[in-house]
Design a protein around this motif. Structure first.
Motif, short mmCIF file in Angstrom:
data_model
loop_
_atom_site.label_atom_id
_atom_site.label_comp_id
_atom_site.label_asym_id
_atom_site.label_seq_id
_atom_site.Cartn_x
_atom_site.Cartn_y
_atom_site.Cartn_z
N LYS A 287 11.29 -2.56 -10.64
CA LYS A 287 12.33 -1.93 -11.48
C LYS A 287 12.08 -0.43 -11.70
CE LYS A 287 13.17 -6.22 -14.03
NZ LYS A 287 13.00 -6.91 -15.34
N THR A 288 10.85 0.02 -11.44
CA THR A 288 10.53 1.42 -11.71
C THR A 288 11.21 2.34 -10.69
OG1 THR A 288 8.53 1.43 -10.33
CG2 THR A 288 8.29 0.75 -12.64
N ALA A 289 11.47 3.57 -11.13
CA ALA A 289 12.12 4.55 -10.25
C ALA A 289 11.25 4.84 -9.03
CB ALA A 289 12.38 5.83 -11.04
N GLU A 290 9.92 4.86 -9.22
CA GLU A 290 9.01 5.17 -8.12
C GLU A 290 9.10 4.13 -7.00
OE1 GLU A 290 4.25 6.14 -7.35
OE2 GLU A 290 4.93 5.33 -9.28
N TRP A 291 9.04 2.84 -7.38
CA TRP A 291 9.12 1.79 -6.37
C TRP A 291 10.51 1.75 -5.72
CZ3 TRP A 291 6.01 -3.24 -6.00
CH2 TRP A 291 4.66 -2.98 -6.20
N GLN A 292 11.55 1.95 -6.51
CA GLN A 292 12.89 1.98 -5.95
C GLN A 292 13.03 3.08 -4.91
OE1 GLN A 292 16.00 0.14 -6.62
NE2 GLN A 292 14.46 -1.36 -7.23
N GLU A 293 12.47 4.23 -5.23
CA GLU A 293 12.53 5.37 -4.30
C GLU A 293 11.79 5.04 -3.00
OE1 GLU A 293 11.04 10.04 -3.99
OE2 GLU A 293 10.94 8.98 -5.92
N HIS A 294 10.59 4.45 -3.13
CA HIS A 294 9.81 4.09 -1.93
C HIS A 294 10.52 3.03 -1.10
CE1 HIS A 294 6.39 6.60 -2.53
NE2 HIS A 294 5.97 6.00 -3.65
N LEU A 295 11.10 2.03 -1.76
CA LEU A 295 11.80 0.95 -1.03
C LEU A 295 12.97 1.50 -0.24
CD1 LEU A 295 11.67 -1.90 -3.69
CD2 LEU A 295 10.77 -2.05 -1.36
N LYS A 296 13.68 2.47 -0.82
CA LYS A 296 14.83 3.05 -0.12
C LYS A 296 14.41 3.97 1.02
CE LYS A 296 17.98 2.47 -4.00
NZ LYS A 296 18.65 3.09 -5.17
N LYS A 297 13.21 4.50 0.93
CA LYS A 297 12.67 5.27 2.06
C LYS A 297 12.29 4.33 3.20
CE LYS A 297 10.86 9.35 -0.38
NZ LYS A 297 9.61 10.05 -0.81
N LYS B 259 0.83 -1.21 0.00
CA LYS B 259 0.00 0.00 0.00
C LYS B 259 0.87 1.26 0.00
CE LYS B 259 -4.27 1.47 -0.06
NZ LYS B 259 -5.11 1.26 -1.25
N THR B 260 2.06 1.17 0.58
CA THR B 260 2.99 2.29 0.56
C THR B 260 3.62 2.45 -0.82
OG1 THR B 260 3.49 1.92 2.91
CG2 THR B 260 5.04 3.28 1.67
N LEU B 261 3.93 1.31 -1.44
CA LEU B 261 4.54 1.34 -2.77
C LEU B 261 3.56 1.80 -3.84
CD1 LEU B 261 6.54 -2.01 -2.53
CD2 LEU B 261 7.56 0.25 -2.79
N GLN B 262 2.31 1.36 -3.71
CA GLN B 262 1.29 1.70 -4.72
C GLN B 262 -0.04 1.95 -4.02
OE1 GLN B 262 1.47 -0.82 -8.18
NE2 GLN B 262 -0.61 -0.31 -8.82
N PRO B 263 -0.27 3.18 -3.57
CA PRO B 263 -1.44 3.50 -2.74
C PRO B 263 -2.78 3.16 -3.36
CG PRO B 263 0.16 5.30 -2.67
CD PRO B 263 0.62 4.35 -3.73
N GLU B 264 -2.87 3.12 -4.70
CA GLU B 264 -4.16 2.87 -5.33
C GLU B 264 -4.56 1.39 -5.37
OE1 GLU B 264 -1.14 3.11 -8.78
OE2 GLU B 264 -1.48 4.02 -6.80
N LEU B 265 -3.68 0.51 -4.90
CA LEU B 265 -4.00 -0.92 -4.88
C LEU B 265 -5.24 -1.19 -4.02
CD1 LEU B 265 -0.57 -2.76 -4.42
CD2 LEU B 265 -2.04 -2.84 -6.43
N THR B 266 -6.09 -2.11 -4.49
CA THR B 266 -7.21 -2.59 -3.67
C THR B 266 -6.80 -3.91 -3.03
OG1 THR B 266 -8.21 -3.64 -5.61
CG2 THR B 266 -8.97 -1.44 -5.03
N ILE B 267 -7.08 -4.03 -1.74
CA ILE B 267 -6.62 -5.20 -0.97
C ILE B 267 -7.77 -5.77 -0.15
CG2 ILE B 267 -5.01 -6.02 0.79
CD1 ILE B 267 -3.12 -3.76 0.06
N GLU B 268 -7.97 -7.08 -0.25
CA GLU B 268 -8.91 -7.81 0.60
C GLU B 268 -8.11 -8.72 1.53
OE1 GLU B 268 -12.29 -7.81 0.85
OE2 GLU B 268 -12.56 -6.23 -0.67
N ILE B 269 -8.44 -8.66 2.83
CA ILE B 269 -7.75 -9.46 3.84
C ILE B 269 -8.76 -10.39 4.49
CG2 ILE B 269 -6.33 -9.39 5.93
CD1 ILE B 269 -5.92 -6.32 5.20
#
Length: 497
Positions: free
Chosen positions: A457-467, A30-40
């Motif tokens: 591999k995207t710059a956005e996910w790489q940036e979030h992972l390093k944060k 959810k942090t990497l891609q806030p628009e994801l829909t998730i069912e738990i």
């Protein structure tokens, strides 16, 4: 919590099981891609109740400071520290992510789930003392363990662990190591905090008392059949990605998925019990997690330890775990779980692993038939003056150890965690046990790298992972400067200095 009426017919992600693994993965995605829909979906009426709750695991922040089974002595007498370095690095990564959560106010203060408690190893007898000395010499050369202390001095050991030393024969040869940076972690509390944040995010639904009954592939998606245990109604939910983090229940669901990667996997259930001290004066006298050597034939999860714990803000003292055997895969599962998991594709590995682990079978039989006096005798190895009236027996968690195919041995029993993923990354399951929860963060990072290859591999996910994990992409084990900087920062944020 959903009552079933708000369950979507389609979601990006389905998380099965409301434990520490699903919670960690959900927050990361959810942090990497806030628009994801998730069912738990969780079959029990509360989260973290099966394996992550404080009484269902050791609560040790597993960092290989005190766990002797991570540093085996080889035939030539040397001590292999390879696994210890790996586990220590994994726990440092977990602390990085938890620090990110606190800094960004995703969860409350660290004191709700992590406490500084020294980690110690304690042994007696010439052979064991010689081994522990060699272990210390090997570990202290690596920067992860350079602060580890070693002593054979009874006077100093009485200062470190008075309960362990009081009443002990002064002529008995003993030794101990001590790491002040050790921690006690309430994974149940952490899991609740993670889900509390997740439930507030748009596009996230959590359904308790909902049991996943089947998982079937349909094209590029998965159809998950869920039963509402309150009204007995069933739902079908389609998802692009499914994570099976259902503890002991993960293996049967993985088998139902039918993916080729699930073939050959089996499970061996091991239950546990604790002796819990209810005398406040005794609890006050002990401030450490003291691990010893496992009995011959016992599984690593049964390494005896006398533990200071912080459970819901209250200091506690536990000893164990005492192992047991049940054919259930979950504490509240079915007695038929083990038998239903036996398939043609895993029968041979199960038989071979069973034949190669006869000492384990004998050990478990001995544990199951123990009396209270037998348990007290084991406790007195670590606390010589223990009295039966100060301790009560409580049930611990249920674990399913992994059995898998092996090209040479036919089948092997694994003591650890195993992530099984489909070739296309659309489904993943976590099997196994310790050091699981402590290494939940690096395990979930690896899962994301496997199952979301293009996005990672995207710059956005790489940036979030390093944060989330500032050391991401670098080796803490091989970089003493980065390791020291990382440890100093997380120690301060988590208030465990």
């Amino acid at each position: 919590m959903s009552n079933g009426t708000s369950i979507r017919q389609e979601a990006d992600v389905i998380l099965i099981g409301a434990g520490i693994m699903s919670a960690t993965l959900g927050v990361m995605l959810k942090t990497l891609q806030p628009e994801l829909t998730i069912e738990i979906f969780e079959r029990l009426d509360v989260v973290a109740a099966e394996s992550s709750d404080a009484m269902n695991n050791a609560g040790t922040g597993h960092s290989a400071f005190c766990e002797l089974n991570y540093t085996p002595q080889l035939n030539d007498g040397t001590v292999d520290i390879t696994k210890a370095i790996k586990i220590a690095e994994q726990f440092e990564i977990s602390k990085e992510f938890w620090s990110f959560l606190i800094e960004n106010k995703l969860i409350p203060s660290a004191e709700n789930f992590i406490t500084k408690v020294p980690h110690m190893s304690f042994v007696w007898g010439d052979d064991n003392v010689n081994y522990l000395k060699k272990r210390h010499e090997a570990l202290s050369k690596h920067h992860f363990f350079k602060e580890m202390q070693y002593s054979e001095d009874n006077a100093l050991l009485k200062e470190w662990i008075p309960l362990v030393m009081e009443g002990r024969d002064v002529n008995e040869k003993v030794s101990a190591t001590k790491m002040d940076l050790g921690t006690d972690v309430n994974f149940g509390s952490l899991t609740n905090s993670l889900f509390n944040w997740l439930k507030l995010q748009p596009g996230v639904n959590m359904s308790l008392l909902h049991e996943v009954r089947d998982i079937k592939r349909k094209g590029t998606n998965w159809n998950v059949r869920v039963r509402d245990l309150t009204n007995r109604l069933s739902h079908k939910v389609k998802a692009k990605f499914v994570f099976v983090g259902a503890g002991g229940g993960a293996l049967p669901l993985l088998q139902k998925s039918g993916i080729p990667e699930s073939k050959g996997f089996g499970g061996f259930p091991v239950s546990g019990e604790w002796l819990v001290c209810d005398n406040p004066e005794i609890i006050k006298k002990h401030q450490a997690k003291v691990y010893g050597k496992a009995s011959v034939g016992s599984p690593p999860m049964s390494v005896p330890h006398l533990d200071t714990r912080m459970i819901n803000g209250t200091k506690a003292l536990l000893f164990g775990p005492y192992a047991g055997f049940s054919t259930r895969f979950l504490k509240k599962g079915s007695l038929l779980d083990l038998f239903k998991s036996i398939k043609l594709n895993n029968l041979y590995p199960l038989i071979k692993a069973g034949l190669d682990n006869i000492p384990l079978t004998r050990y478990l039989i001995g544990q199951v038939t123990q009396s209270q006096n037998d348990r007290l005798a084991a406790l007195r190895d670590y606390y010589p003056q223990a009295k039966s009236e100060d301790w009560k027996l409580e049930i611990a968690g249920q674990r399913v150890q992994v059995i898998k195919k092996d090209p040479k041995l036919g089948g092997v029993l694994e003591f650890g965690t195993e992530v099984v993923t489909a070739a296309d990354g659309s489904i993943a399951a976590l099997l196994g046990a310790s050091p699981g929860a402590s290494t939940s963060v690096p395990i979930m990072v690896q899962l994301i790298e496997r199952c979301f290859k293009d996005q990672v591999k995207t710059a956005e996910w790489q940036e979030h992972l390093k944060k989330m994990i500032p050391s991401y992409g670098q080796s803490l084990a091989k970089n003493p400067e980065l390791s020291a900087e990382t440890r100093d920062r997380t120690t301060k944020i988590l208030a465990i200095g």
